[in-house]
Motif scaffolding. Structure first.
Motif, mmCIF file in Angstrom:
data_model
loop_
_atom_site.group_PDB
_atom_site.id
_atom_site.type_symbol
_atom_site.label_atom_id
_atom_site.label_comp_id
_atom_site.label_asym_id
_atom_site.label_seq_id
_atom_site.Cartn_x
_atom_site.Cartn_y
_atom_site.Cartn_z
ATOM 1 N N PRO A 9 14.374 5.151 1.869
ATOM 2 C CA PRO A 9 13.963 3.888 2.057
ATOM 3 C C PRO A 9 12.507 3.524 1.242
ATOM 4 C CG PRO A 9 14.344 5.187 4.135
ATOM 5 C CD PRO A 9 14.638 5.901 3.120
ATOM 6 N N LEU A 10 12.562 2.376 0.902
ATOM 7 C CA LEU A 10 11.480 2.086 -0.123
ATOM 8 C C LEU A 10 11.479 0.618 -0.572
ATOM 9 C CD1 LEU A 10 8.667 2.959 -1.647
ATOM 10 C CD2 LEU A 10 10.005 3.081 -3.657
ATOM 11 N N GLY B 186 4.431 -12.549 -10.735
ATOM 12 C CA GLY B 186 5.290 -11.698 -11.282
ATOM 13 C C GLY B 186 5.174 -10.054 -11.369
ATOM 14 N N LEU B 187 3.993 -9.977 -10.569
ATOM 15 C CA LEU B 187 3.547 -8.551 -9.818
ATOM 16 C C LEU B 187 4.547 -7.752 -9.124
ATOM 17 C CD1 LEU B 187 1.476 -6.696 -10.638
ATOM 18 C CD2 LEU B 187 0.260 -7.367 -8.658
ATOM 19 N N VAL B 188 4.982 -6.700 -9.521
ATOM 20 C CA VAL B 188 6.128 -5.927 -8.765
ATOM 21 C C VAL B 188 5.585 -4.824 -8.084
ATOM 22 C CG1 VAL B 188 8.244 -4.611 -8.812
ATOM 23 C CG2 VAL B 188 7.861 -6.523 -10.269
ATOM 24 N N LEU C 109 -2.177 3.781 -8.385
ATOM 25 C CA LEU C 109 -3.000 3.762 -7.623
ATOM 26 C C LEU C 109 -2.888 2.406 -6.635
ATOM 27 C CD1 LEU C 109 -5.952 4.050 -10.212
ATOM 28 C CD2 LEU C 109 -4.953 5.536 -8.405
ATOM 29 N N ASN C 110 -3.503 2.220 -5.407
ATOM 30 C CA ASN C 110 -3.092 1.392 -4.473
ATOM 31 C C ASN C 110 -3.909 0.035 -4.598
ATOM 32 O OD1 ASN C 110 -5.397 2.365 -3.328
ATOM 33 N ND2 ASN C 110 -4.657 2.802 -1.464
ATOM 34 N N ASP C 111 -5.056 0.048 -5.292
ATOM 35 C CA ASP C 111 -5.836 -1.112 -5.416
ATOM 36 C C ASP C 111 -6.156 -1.236 -6.933
ATOM 37 O OD1 ASP C 111 -7.641 -3.175 -5.410
ATOM 38 O OD2 ASP C 111 -8.374 -2.516 -3.561
ATOM 39 N N PRO C 112 -5.481 -1.559 -8.038
ATOM 40 C CA PRO C 112 -5.734 -1.540 -9.445
ATOM 41 C C PRO C 112 -6.988 -2.065 -9.685
ATOM 42 C CG PRO C 112 -3.546 -2.999 -8.964
ATOM 43 C CD PRO C 112 -4.102 -2.200 -7.572
ATOM 44 N N VAL C 113 -7.318 -3.296 -9.013
ATOM 45 C CA VAL C 113 -8.627 -4.014 -9.610
ATOM 46 C C VAL C 113 -9.771 -3.396 -9.328
ATOM 47 C CG1 VAL C 113 -9.811 -6.020 -9.150
ATOM 48 C CG2 VAL C 113 -7.330 -6.414 -9.259
ATOM 49 N N ARG C 114 -9.798 -2.814 -8.099
ATOM 50 C CA ARG C 114 -10.890 -1.915 -7.641
ATOM 51 C C ARG C 114 -11.351 -0.812 -8.442
ATOM 52 N NH1 ARG C 114 -11.683 2.370 -3.523
ATOM 53 N NH2 ARG C 114 -9.518 2.046 -2.874
ATOM 54 N N ASN D 153 17.966 2.376 -9.518
ATOM 55 C CA ASN D 153 17.308 3.607 -10.045
ATOM 56 C C ASN D 153 16.036 3.202 -10.788
ATOM 57 O OD1 ASN D 153 17.876 6.307 -11.051
ATOM 58 N ND2 ASN D 153 18.239 5.828 -13.178
ATOM 59 N N MET D 154 15.448 2.240 -10.333
ATOM 60 C CA MET D 154 14.150 1.832 -11.157
ATOM 61 C C MET D 154 12.826 2.065 -10.333
ATOM 62 S SD MET D 154 14.244 -1.867 -13.059
ATOM 63 C CE MET D 154 14.994 -2.926 -11.741
ATOM 64 N N PHE D 155 13.146 2.160 -9.151
ATOM 65 C CA PHE D 155 11.818 2.257 -8.005
ATOM 66 C C PHE D 155 11.590 3.741 -7.409
ATOM 67 C CE2 PHE D 155 13.323 -2.175 -8.202
ATOM 68 C CZ PHE D 155 12.154 -2.572 -9.046
ATOM 69 N N HIS D 156 10.439 4.203 -7.488
ATOM 70 C CA HIS D 156 10.073 5.303 -6.511
ATOM 71 C C HIS D 156 8.907 5.185 -6.104
ATOM 72 C CE1 HIS D 156 7.687 7.302 -9.779
ATOM 73 N NE2 HIS D 156 8.398 6.540 -10.516
ATOM 74 N N TYR D 157 8.301 6.367 -5.054
ATOM 75 C CA TYR D 157 7.255 6.126 -4.343
ATOM 76 C C TYR D 157 6.031 6.051 -5.060
ATOM 77 C CZ TYR D 157 3.847 7.231 -0.845
ATOM 78 O OH TYR D 157 2.784 7.297 0.001
ATOM 79 N N GLY D 158 6.015 7.086 -6.214
ATOM 80 C CA GLY D 158 4.998 7.071 -6.918
ATOM 81 C C GLY D 158 4.365 5.841 -7.801
ATOM 82 N N HIS D 159 5.317 5.058 -7.967
ATOM 83 C CA HIS D 159 4.950 3.757 -8.848
ATOM 84 C C HIS D 159 4.547 2.796 -7.803
ATOM 85 C CE1 HIS D 159 6.396 5.020 -13.023
ATOM 86 N NE2 HIS D 159 5.563 6.066 -12.500
ATOM 87 N N ILE D 160 3.298 2.384 -7.426
ATOM 88 C CA ILE D 160 3.085 1.398 -6.538
ATOM 89 C C ILE D 160 3.157 -0.004 -6.949
ATOM 90 C CG2 ILE D 160 1.322 0.792 -4.552
ATOM 91 C CD1 ILE D 160 0.340 3.648 -4.699
ATOM 92 N N PHE D 161 2.531 0.091 -8.080
ATOM 93 C CA PHE D 161 2.622 -1.217 -8.772
ATOM 94 C C PHE D 161 3.338 -1.142 -10.099
ATOM 95 C CE2 PHE D 161 -0.997 -1.726 -6.221
ATOM 96 C CZ PHE D 161 -0.843 -3.161 -5.805
#
Length: 247
Positions: A25-26, A35-37, A164-169, A202-210
């Motif tokens: 599940p993700l 357009g931000l994923v 990272l969970n807050d790229p701007v910060r 096959n594109m998404f995984h937990y490590g790539h938050i953004f």
């Protein structure tokens, strides 16, 4: 600088996937305005700190320590990058490699006579960098008190921002560590390339938050008070690898 929450977590979004590339599940969504994923929800600091310190390398690479083939590939990529952008990299004397991984870029910087330090959250990889390559790589996450303001001529963030969970910060934090005239290099995977070559499952995984494309990477950088270095704009056009300076 506070993140622009509307950009990061806009209210108009569509669901792209409900599972990761292994079927776990993700939920992944795309913001319909920018357009931000990204993941939904975005993981918290404590959850991510444990994952990257203990589990990430094993889950992603299948081994606690880097393998020889991986090391060789990374050396080749780092050397090619240094050669392509020698004019902007070579003048830097104080270098920080954030997410140093298995240490290839930091090692090559040391061979060029740079004063280089790295940070790597994974305990085993950071230990490998110190024990096998003799590098000053600290087992640490990005935190405001790690370094003084104006410490580095060049900071490298290679395939880290997407984790990272807050790229701007975090980008704003790194910008404060740059010396006047210093440069921050940020590279991330291009979600448009993934979409063209991989199935949605096959594109998404937990490590790539953004998941960024060239536009969203630059937009997030601007929100952090950074602008693209003029001397590399043409060479980096349409890439998700960009040299940035404090605006």
């Amino acid at each position: 600088m506070q993140p622009n929450i509307k950009f990061i977590e806009g209210t108009r979004h569509a669901v792209l996937a409900e599972t990761d590339r292994h079927g776990a599940p993700l939920k992944t969504v795309i913001d319909l305005d920018t357009g931000l994923v990204r993941h939904d929800p975005i993981p918290g600091d404590a959850e991510l700190a444990k994952f990257y310190a203990e589990d990430y390398r094993q889950a992603y690479k299948g081994a606690a320590r880097p393998r020889g083939r991986q090391i060789l590939r990374n050396f080749r990529r780092a050397a090619a990058h240094i050669a392509e952008f020698e004019d902007i990299i070579r003048p830097a004397q104080k270098v920080l490699d954030v997410g140093a991984g298995s240490g290839e870029f930091a090692f090559l910087m040391g061979e060029l006579g740079k004063d280089v330090v790295g940070i790597e959250p994974n305990e085993d990889y950071a230990a490998y960098c110190r024990e096998s390559l003799g590098l000053d790589v600290r087992t640490a996450h990005i935190a405001p008190d790690l370094f003084a303001e104006g410490s580095f001529d060049l900071i490298r963030l290679n395939h880290v921002l997407e984790h990272l969970n807050d790229p701007v910060r975090y980008l704003a934090m790194l910008a404060r560590w740059l010396k006047p005239g210093g440069v921050l290099y940020v590279e991330v995977p291009n979600i448009e390339d993934y979409a063209a070559t991989k199935s949605r499952g096959n594109m998404f995984h937990y490590g790539h938050i953004f998941n960024f494309n060239p536009w969203t990477l630059r937009a997030v950088s601007m929100l952090a008070g950074l602008s693209e270095a003029p001397q590399t704009i043409a060479r980096s056009a349409d890439r998700t690898g960009v040299f940035l300076t404090a605006a």
